[in-house]
Design an enzyme around this catalytic site. Sequence first.
Site: not given
Length: 414
Positions: A66, A90, A216, A347, A102, A185
């Site tokens: 992810k 994470k 954001n 997510s 990523k 986030t």
Amino acid sequence: MRAFEATQIFFNAAADHLSIEPSLRETLLMPSREVQVQVTIERDDGSLGNYVGFRVQHNNSRGPMKGGLRYHPQVDLDEVRALASLMTWKTAVVDLPYGGAKGGIGVDPSKMSKREIERLTRAFVDQIHDIVGPDTDIPAPDMGTDHQVMSWFRNQWEKYHGFNPAVITGKPVEEYGARGREEATGRGVGALTVKLTKRLGLKPEAAKTAIQGFGNVGTHAAKFLQEAQFPIIAVSDLTGTYYDPNGLNISEVLRHKLNHPKGLLEGYPHCDCLPVDALMSLPDVKVLIPAALGGVITAKNVDGIQASIIVEAANGPIDPEADAVLQKKGVTILPDILANAGGVTVSYFEWVQNRQHYRWTLDRVRQELDHTMSEAFEHVWQTAQQNNVSLRIAAYMIGIKRVRRAAELAGLAS
């Protein structure tokens, strides 16, 4: 210092506490796959634009990989490799059944039209569609991308593989996206800032806060903290630092940003406007939240930092040399692999809803997010206390132990 090198230093510091042998460290650090592709599109003026895209898949011991998709001029293989490894730790810290990945393209999206960004996204999918999917690697938004880019990505991928909205997260709510994903986030950063200051005995009204980066993540963190009675005395973007020692009116700041043609703070009148880098060294800041690019706190500027608490809303904002200086000064740092994990957590909720063909309410998303982040924070805090290590090392220790255990159970490590 290169980004992946910095990640390795933090990893090795935690691995030392776990007495992990060198061969296993190499296994856990080495990415499973690195892909670099050329992405060529026709620009609106008829010329050809050539860009380099990357997808790094770091580790899948705990589940599908992810990780976000970043459009930024500084994107390169080293940065993507570092961010992919951070995603592995994470997701493990917050105990999601994922590994880390990523991706990104070295491009400045602010200099492209909407149609050019769409063509770029679809051309990138054409190059990597066979290595991503709901059971292998699930992209998500990151710097320079948003729900619209995710929608284009999904649409192009489905041309090859058929309907499956779980291929990507951060989609528009109208297209199988999760309610609360955009705020996730920043909300997580805000919630853990509240928990950390409470643990340290700092009352909200005394926790004067500065947020570097007002995109954001920064905006949602600011809204959450203002509601929690934290004085937000400074925020910054590329146009400057906007400072009021008595606390900014975040609702007013947000209205100004929304009405600005480029979504910037430029021209906000109700405070002092200082140089961009002034935010880092403001004397009355207790809580500093870097929420933009990585590598913003280095040996060159670390001595000027006055904050006693730093919450890493960005990925890798503090390099190892600066981190060591801050530790000696007694600064408490909430590390990125915990602090900004709210995005990947929601997510995961979106992916689960897509797989179940069922939609959660916003209240349920927020409740589940707050529970997951709170549980992870308590585990990291207790690990740090028990082992007399920093919160960063404690978080890495938890993540590494979980990934190592999964690899051992699968027979990939011993």
